[in-house]
Design a protein around this motif. Structure first.
Motif, mmCIF file in Angstrom:
data_model
loop_
_atom_site.group_PDB
_atom_site.id
_atom_site.type_symbol
_atom_site.label_atom_id
_atom_site.label_comp_id
_atom_site.label_asym_id
_atom_site.label_seq_id
_atom_site.Cartn_x
_atom_site.Cartn_y
_atom_site.Cartn_z
ATOM 1 N N ALA A 47 0.926 -1.112 -0.140
ATOM 2 C CA ALA A 47 0.134 0.006 0.197
ATOM 3 C C ALA A 47 0.867 1.324 0.067
ATOM 4 C CB ALA A 47 -0.825 0.035 1.200
ATOM 5 N N LEU A 49 0.333 5.808 -0.003
ATOM 6 C CA LEU A 49 -0.468 7.068 -0.137
ATOM 7 C C LEU A 49 0.453 8.257 -0.306
ATOM 8 C CD1 LEU A 49 -3.285 8.407 0.783
ATOM 9 C CD2 LEU A 49 -2.506 8.759 2.887
ATOM 10 N N TYR A 59 2.478 7.629 3.389
ATOM 11 C CA TYR A 59 2.575 6.396 4.099
ATOM 12 C C TYR A 59 3.060 5.452 2.783
ATOM 13 C CZ TYR A 59 0.928 2.041 6.031
ATOM 14 O OH TYR A 59 0.673 0.714 6.317
ATOM 15 N N GLU A 60 3.717 4.292 3.326
ATOM 16 C CA GLU A 60 4.106 3.207 2.412
ATOM 17 C C GLU A 60 4.177 1.847 3.241
ATOM 18 O OE1 GLU A 60 8.342 5.027 1.863
ATOM 19 O OE2 GLU A 60 7.744 3.821 0.382
ATOM 20 N N ALA A 205 1.456 4.144 -7.883
ATOM 21 C CA ALA A 205 1.171 5.443 -7.575
ATOM 22 C C ALA A 205 1.789 6.344 -8.581
ATOM 23 C CB ALA A 205 1.447 5.806 -5.987
ATOM 24 N N THR A 272 -6.790 1.803 -7.029
ATOM 25 C CA THR A 272 -6.009 3.003 -6.983
ATOM 26 C C THR A 272 -7.143 4.217 -6.795
ATOM 27 O OG1 THR A 272 -4.102 2.191 -8.440
ATOM 28 C CG2 THR A 272 -4.649 4.665 -8.158
ATOM 29 N N LEU A 282 -5.287 13.548 -2.725
ATOM 30 C CA LEU A 282 -4.499 12.382 -2.752
ATOM 31 C C LEU A 282 -4.674 11.349 -3.442
ATOM 32 C CD1 LEU A 282 -5.204 12.209 1.519
ATOM 33 C CD2 LEU A 282 -3.290 13.188 0.366
ATOM 34 N N SER A 284 -4.119 6.944 -3.376
ATOM 35 C CA SER A 284 -3.931 5.701 -2.508
ATOM 36 C C SER A 284 -3.637 4.527 -3.402
ATOM 37 C CB SER A 284 -5.028 5.814 -1.429
ATOM 38 O OG SER A 284 -6.140 5.413 -2.092
ATOM 39 N N THR A 305 -8.613 1.186 1.442
ATOM 40 C CA THR A 305 -8.436 2.632 1.034
ATOM 41 C C THR A 305 -9.017 3.545 2.002
ATOM 42 O OG1 THR A 305 -8.546 1.680 -1.244
ATOM 43 C CG2 THR A 305 -9.023 4.059 -1.045
ATOM 44 N N LEU A 308 -6.378 4.442 4.599
ATOM 45 C CA LEU A 308 -5.391 5.464 4.177
ATOM 46 C C LEU A 308 -5.796 6.761 3.701
ATOM 47 C CD1 LEU A 308 -3.772 3.013 1.254
ATOM 48 C CD2 LEU A 308 -2.666 3.536 3.341
ATOM 49 N N LEU A 309 -6.784 7.052 3.215
ATOM 50 C CA LEU A 309 -7.342 8.514 2.728
ATOM 51 C C LEU A 309 -7.657 9.135 4.104
ATOM 52 C CD1 LEU A 309 -9.358 7.756 -0.261
ATOM 53 C CD2 LEU A 309 -7.231 8.818 -0.202
ATOM 54 N N GLY A 312 -4.696 10.411 5.752
ATOM 55 C CA GLY A 312 -4.076 11.181 4.881
ATOM 56 C C GLY A 312 -4.744 12.832 5.164
#
Length: 457
Positions: A47, A49, A59-60, A205, A272, A282, A284, A305, A308-309, A312
């Motif tokens: 993953a 972001l 983020y990764e 990404a 994605t 953003l 993701s 997802t 992640l969002l 962010g």
């Protein structure tokens, strides 16, 4: 009476003690919205972001691991089509005649498809909408044949464009993202039925970053929730967007704008996503997403997802650290070689915003280098210089905390701002240059003489 007083005092002390505990508990209670990166658990094989405007990584997780991408492949097909439209190599109303290969794939209703009749004509726009909204696989192959003559030639373009975009870990073997084994023995050559499209989360990404930055109009189509293909004909097909996070759909997410889902047995459930809120944009990526029990499904890729969002949007502030047209302290000018003036005033050619954790200050150290050189300000800009020309770059690095990381910069650990000439500097004529050279010569002799005399004493 005395026993009663004692009991009252003990009761009051007990109440005071309980109130104290409640107060302390209240003080120590964590903020409900805070979710530190360390505690962010994303149930996916990989993953990432990023900020869609700069490519800054927020983020990764396993972001460099090569994995299956399924229909997220279509982002490259979208890029190449929109590029061809821009360059006028292909037009929206251009017609495509269905090949036997495309026909056979389109008739497989076990795959995401719209029916395409053998030998019939379809225009590029309707094929593009079928691909982007409904992830129609045969329509995607049809576009590949339109652009490159064959899917095999198109795959060569895909891999070439990946190199041009600076993608690092990727492998394209077909245009649609289907497993080659599902292409009924007609997969592009060279290649085998076992071949799969693959990318890392970071590369995925990066591709999405370039797609939405260079062709933002893709989101206009990617955000359409429903549309009819060939409405009013026997082939009318309801195309419902597979991105169920679009605001009006079942997993609707505020600000969701796109971009591309994907799922095969090989790749698992991937997505994605692109979203925008309060000036933050953003991107993701989740790959092979699962639920808390480790099972992959449609819901899992959207649930992960959302994590992640939310991270962010809720945990970062977007701060503009350099404004376009502003001077950068310490780098108000650059030295000029062979110019009428020895210095040229410079200013920021673009703005730069960075994401910082909420509550943290955006403090940076700056350095400057001349364009085309890895050296810093010891080298000079070559005259003549036109106003607005990029003459160098100011690089920002955090004074404290983690370094900034980017997916789409040559140096992925730094943030750069292009610096442009605030004025025009003409090249000096031969006489001025000669006088400067003579002056420099005698200045050198004078300095050497002074150094020698000083050594005598």
């Amino acid at each position: 009476m005395e026993g009663l007083l004692v009991r009252n005092q003990m009761f009051k002390k007990g109440i005071a003690f309980m109130l104290s505990l409640l107060l302390v508990a209240g003080l120590w209670q964590p903020r409900p919205s805070v979710q530190a990166e360390e505690s962010l658990k994303v149930n996916a094989a990989a993953a990432i972001l990023i900020d869609s405007e700069t490519g800054q990584i927020l983020y990764e997780k396993n972001a460099d691991k090569m994995l299956g991408i399924a229909s997220m492949t279509k982002m490259m097909t979208e890029y190449l089509l929109l590029e061809s439209i821009k360059e006028k190599k292909v037009s929206w109303d251009q017609e495509y005649t269905v090949s036997e290969y495309v026909y056979k794939i389109s008739q497989d209703r076990g795959l995401s498809n719209v029916p395409l009749r053998l030998g019939e004509k379809y225009n590029v726009r309707e094929l593009y909408e079928a691909m982007t909204i409904y992830s129609a696989n045969a329509a995607t192959i049809a576009l590949a044949e339109t652009i490159a003559g064959s899917e095999a030639n198109f795959v060569k373009l895909m891999n070439k464009k990946g190199k041009e975009l600076g993608l690092e870990k990727y492998k394209f073997v077909n245009a649609s993202g289907l497993s080659n084994k599902d292409l009924k023995g007609m997969h592009p050559s060279p290649g085998s039925a076992k071949d799969e499209n693959m990318m890392s989360a970071k590369t995925t990404a990066t591709l999405a970053y370039h797609l939405v930055k260079e062709y933002p109009e893709v989101l206009e189509t990617a955000s359409i929730t429903k549309k009819k293909f060939r409405e009013g004909t026997d082939d009318e097909t309801n195309m419902e967007n597979w991105n169920w996070m679009l605001p009006s759909l079942v997993f609707g997410y505020e600000g969701m704008t796109g971009l591309k889902t994907g799922s095969t047995d090989f790749a698992g459930y991937c997505f994605t996503g692109t979203a925008e809120r309060d000036g933050k944009k953003l991107i993701s990526v989740v790959m092979d997403a699962t639920d808390d029990k480790g099972k992959g499904n449609h819901k899992a890729r959207f649930t992960e997802t959302k994590k992640l969002l939310d991270y962010g949007f809720n945990e970062f502030d977007r701060k503009e650290v350099v404004k376009k047209g502003a001077t950068v302290k310490g780098y108000e000018s650059a030295p000029v070689n062979k110019g009428k003036e020895k210095q040229v005033a410079i200013k920021a050619g673009d703005s730069l915003a960075v994401y910082v954790k909420k509550g943290e200050k955006a403090n940076f150290n700056n350095s400057f280098r001349i364009k085309g050189s890895e050296k810093e300000s010891s080298e000079k800009v070559q005259a003549p210089i036109k106003k607005g020309k990029v003459v160098g770059f100011v690089t920002l690095t955090p004074q404290k905390g983690s370094e900034l990381k980017y997916v789409a910069h040559k140096d992925k650990n730094q943030a750069e701002v292009p610096m442009v000439a605030a004025e025009t500097v003409e090249k000096a004529n031969w006489f001025v240059l000669s006088m400067r050279a003579i002056g420099g010569f005698f200045a050198g002799i004078w300095t050497a003489a002074i150094d020698t005399i000083t050594g005598w004493f």
